[in-house]
Design a protein around this motif. Sequence first.
Motif, PDB file in Angstrom:
ATOM      1  N   VAL A  58      14.570  11.030  33.331  1.00 14.37           N
ATOM      2  CA  VAL A  58      13.893  12.277  33.039  1.00 14.37           C
ATOM      3  C   VAL A  58      13.871  13.282  34.217  1.00 14.37           C
ATOM      4  O   VAL A  58      13.613  12.964  35.369  1.00 14.37           O
ATOM      5  CB  VAL A  58      12.355  12.276  32.515  1.00 14.37           C
ATOM      6  CG1 VAL A  58      11.717  13.507  32.417  1.00 14.37           C
ATOM      7  CG2 VAL A  58      12.412  11.315  31.329  1.00 14.37           C
ATOM      8  N   PRO A  59      14.312  14.528  34.073  1.00 12.36           N
ATOM      9  CA  PRO A  59      14.392  15.542  35.290  1.00 12.36           C
ATOM     10  C   PRO A  59      13.020  15.770  35.796  1.00 12.36           C
ATOM     11  O   PRO A  59      12.038  15.964  34.940  1.00 12.36           O
ATOM     12  CB  PRO A  59      14.899  16.785  34.626  1.00 12.36           C
ATOM     13  CG  PRO A  59      15.065  16.746  33.192  1.00 12.36           C
ATOM     14  CD  PRO A  59      14.980  15.133  32.969  1.00 12.36           C
ATOM     15  N   GLN A  60      12.898  15.564  37.161  1.00 11.67           N
ATOM     16  CA  GLN A  60      11.595  15.711  37.655  1.00 11.67           C
ATOM     17  C   GLN A  60      10.981  17.159  37.687  1.00 11.67           C
ATOM     18  O   GLN A  60       9.733  17.420  38.027  1.00 11.67           O
ATOM     19  CB  GLN A  60      11.651  15.185  39.207  1.00 11.67           C
ATOM     20  CG  GLN A  60      11.794  13.852  39.081  1.00 11.67           C
ATOM     21  CD  GLN A  60      11.041  12.945  38.411  1.00 11.67           C
ATOM     22  OE1 GLN A  60       9.858  12.900  38.509  1.00 11.67           O
ATOM     23  NE2 GLN A  60      11.416  12.100  37.318  1.00 11.67           N
ATOM     24  N   ASP A  61      11.950  18.210  37.377  1.00 18.69           N
ATOM     25  CA  ASP A  61      11.605  19.559  37.574  1.00 18.69           C
ATOM     26  C   ASP A  61      11.129  20.308  36.123  1.00 18.69           C
ATOM     27  O   ASP A  61      10.912  21.460  36.160  1.00 18.69           O
ATOM     28  CB  ASP A  61      12.532  20.557  38.160  1.00 18.69           C
ATOM     29  CG  ASP A  61      13.793  20.734  37.417  1.00 18.69           C
ATOM     30  OD1 ASP A  61      13.906  19.780  36.498  1.00 18.69           O
ATOM     31  OD2 ASP A  61      14.441  21.657  37.448  1.00 18.69           O
ATOM     32  N   VAL A  62      11.206  19.355  35.124  1.00 17.72           N
ATOM     33  CA  VAL A  62      10.519  19.917  33.722  1.00 17.72           C
ATOM     34  C   VAL A  62       9.161  19.037  33.640  1.00 17.72           C
ATOM     35  O   VAL A  62       9.024  17.856  33.520  1.00 17.72           O
ATOM     36  CB  VAL A  62      11.507  19.295  32.807  1.00 17.72           C
ATOM     37  CG1 VAL A  62      11.155  19.841  31.246  1.00 17.72           C
ATOM     38  CG2 VAL A  62      12.954  20.097  33.139  1.00 17.72           C
ATOM     39  N   VAL A  63       8.091  19.843  33.320  1.00 18.08           N
ATOM     40  CA  VAL A  63       6.812  19.246  33.174  1.00 18.08           C
ATOM     41  C   VAL A  63       5.999  19.977  32.057  1.00 18.08           C
ATOM     42  O   VAL A  63       6.539  21.144  31.366  1.00 18.08           O
ATOM     43  CB  VAL A  63       5.796  19.692  34.302  1.00 18.08           C
ATOM     44  CG1 VAL A  63       4.497  19.137  34.332  1.00 18.08           C
ATOM     45  CG2 VAL A  63       6.372  19.145  35.601  1.00 18.08           C
ATOM     46  N   ILE A  64       5.321  19.065  31.141  1.00 15.91           N
ATOM     47  CA  ILE A  64       4.701  19.632  30.023  1.00 15.91           C
ATOM     48  C   ILE A  64       3.037  19.718  30.458  1.00 15.91           C
ATOM     49  O   ILE A  64       2.350  19.039  30.869  1.00 15.91           O
ATOM     50  CB  ILE A  64       4.686  18.753  28.635  1.00 15.91           C
ATOM     51  CG1 ILE A  64       6.168  18.540  28.436  1.00 15.91           C
ATOM     52  CG2 ILE A  64       3.999  19.113  27.498  1.00 15.91           C
ATOM     53  CD1 ILE A  64       6.371  17.505  27.357  1.00 15.91           C
ATOM     54  N   ALA A  65       2.582  21.274  30.250  1.00 13.52           N
ATOM     55  CA  ALA A  65       1.164  21.244  30.233  1.00 13.52           C
ATOM     56  C   ALA A  65       0.729  21.147  28.872  1.00 13.52           C
ATOM     57  O   ALA A  65       0.820  21.951  28.075  1.00 13.52           O
ATOM     58  CB  ALA A  65       1.099  22.807  30.682  1.00 13.52           C
ATOM     59  N   ALA A  66       0.072  19.954  28.648  1.00 11.49           N
ATOM     60  CA  ALA A  66      -0.328  19.609  27.329  1.00 11.49           C
ATOM     61  C   ALA A  66      -1.574  19.847  27.019  1.00 11.49           C
ATOM     62  O   ALA A  66      -2.654  19.474  27.540  1.00 11.49           O
ATOM     63  CB  ALA A  66      -0.230  17.829  27.487  1.00 11.49           C
ATOM     64  N   VAL A  67      -1.583  20.341  25.734  1.00 12.04           N
ATOM     65  CA  VAL A  67      -2.927  20.597  24.964  1.00 12.04           C
ATOM     66  C   VAL A  67      -3.268  19.442  24.278  1.00 12.04           C
ATOM     67  O   VAL A  67      -2.860  19.167  23.195  1.00 12.04           O
ATOM     68  CB  VAL A  67      -2.837  21.626  24.009  1.00 12.04           C
ATOM     69  CG1 VAL A  67      -4.108  21.985  23.215  1.00 12.04           C
ATOM     70  CG2 VAL A  67      -2.445  23.097  24.536  1.00 12.04           C
ATOM     71  N   ASP A  68      -3.867  18.408  25.038  1.00 11.55           N
ATOM     72  CA  ASP A  68      -4.104  16.628  24.579  1.00 11.55           C
ATOM     73  C   ASP A  68      -5.545  16.669  24.267  1.00 11.55           C
ATOM     74  O   ASP A  68      -6.205  17.692  24.241  1.00 11.55           O
ATOM     75  CB  ASP A  68      -3.623  16.063  25.770  1.00 11.55           C
ATOM     76  CG  ASP A  68      -4.186  16.321  26.997  1.00 11.55           C
ATOM     77  OD1 ASP A  68      -5.007  17.224  26.981  1.00 11.55           O
ATOM     78  OD2 ASP A  68      -3.938  15.785  28.085  1.00 11.55           O
TER      79      ASP A  68
END
Length: 405
Positions: A58-68
């Motif tokens: 997985v690319p390290q510069d793509v992140v999910i700000a998760a409404v978890d």
Amino acid sequence: MVTTSGSGQGQRRITLAGLLVFFCTLLFLAWLLQWSEATHKVDRLLHDSWVRAYQRDVPQDVVIAAVDTPSLAELGRWPWPRDIQAELFEQLKIMDVRAVVGDVLYVEPSERAEDSRLAKAIESHTISILPIMTEKRRASVTLPIPMISRVVTDLGHIFLPIDDDGIVRRVFLKSGFSQAHWPALSLAALQALGDTPVALPGLAKNQVEQVGQWVENNEILIPFFGSNGAFQRISAADIINGDVEKSDLAGKIVFVGMTTTGLGDVVPTPVSALDQPVPGVEIHANIFSALRDKSLVTKAPVNTNIVVAFLLLPLMLLLYSRMPPQWGFLSAVVGAGLPVVLSFLLYRYGRLWYAPLAASLPVLISYLFWSWHRLAYINRFLERELAKLAPHLPRRDSQSNALLA
């Protein structure tokens, strides 16, 4: 089709008439399977196996700000007041993220002061992408509220077509009513980042205006990087509370969206476990990452199976006629496996999805045809030999019981 001469095992050869009948019959069967999509469901299982077999880092510069779930437990039920959502975008700005891609709809107004704060928070980002809401039954597209639409960098559609078995495997990079002019959310993000591909991947169709109809173009298959949770997730509550190090988000592309199953934004995918569907925001992160590294998969041309069968079936007939009979079935199994191997190689190295069973099944059936022909030939041979011996054999009738006695 096959003739035998001489003694012992004999010399076998292929007649032209037999070859044409064999070839045309099985080629027609390959076309019929392709046209009727009779093997479609099993082909999909193969496709899903290729997706799982070719998962990448997985690319390290793509992140999910998760409404978890923890975020909902701390900040309350969704949708949160827009003041809280504005805090999330403000904190992302403080973290110096490169771009924000939201999988959140803002099509209805809220308190004006809260909408204003949210709009300013979104405007503060150099690159911000938000979705539009599409309603195919009503043939309508709804943009975010004007206060937000004016400040966002670009907009994109988030429509993910679901196949008839309930699984999301593909996406259209361009869609819209009357004309396919809206980019997918991931494509809009890539264009805003200045990485627009010279030519869009996917199966492209001629742009013909269809008034009031939902038009789709540039169909691609999604090569998922991993199962649910493959992309790094950071809880939205932690970002809002400032519990995240700046280095964790600085310079990264952040997708904002819901990851909890109960909110309904989750769908089954080829990489899903039985109880782990993938949230929509992560699917868009997969599409964006695959689009950026040029690993999106396109469907092979429709007539690929006809070409494969055209090349493979005459070869199988030659093998049947030249090899010892005990090797015939093994030859058929190996021949039927060749299109499957070709399918995997095209997926792995050519970024093409080729559904192989419409070519594999006629190869297996060719063994049945060959066996039937061989048995028919042996039966005719025995009848001829018996006819030659008949004059030299004693004649008996139904009343001749001496030998039996």
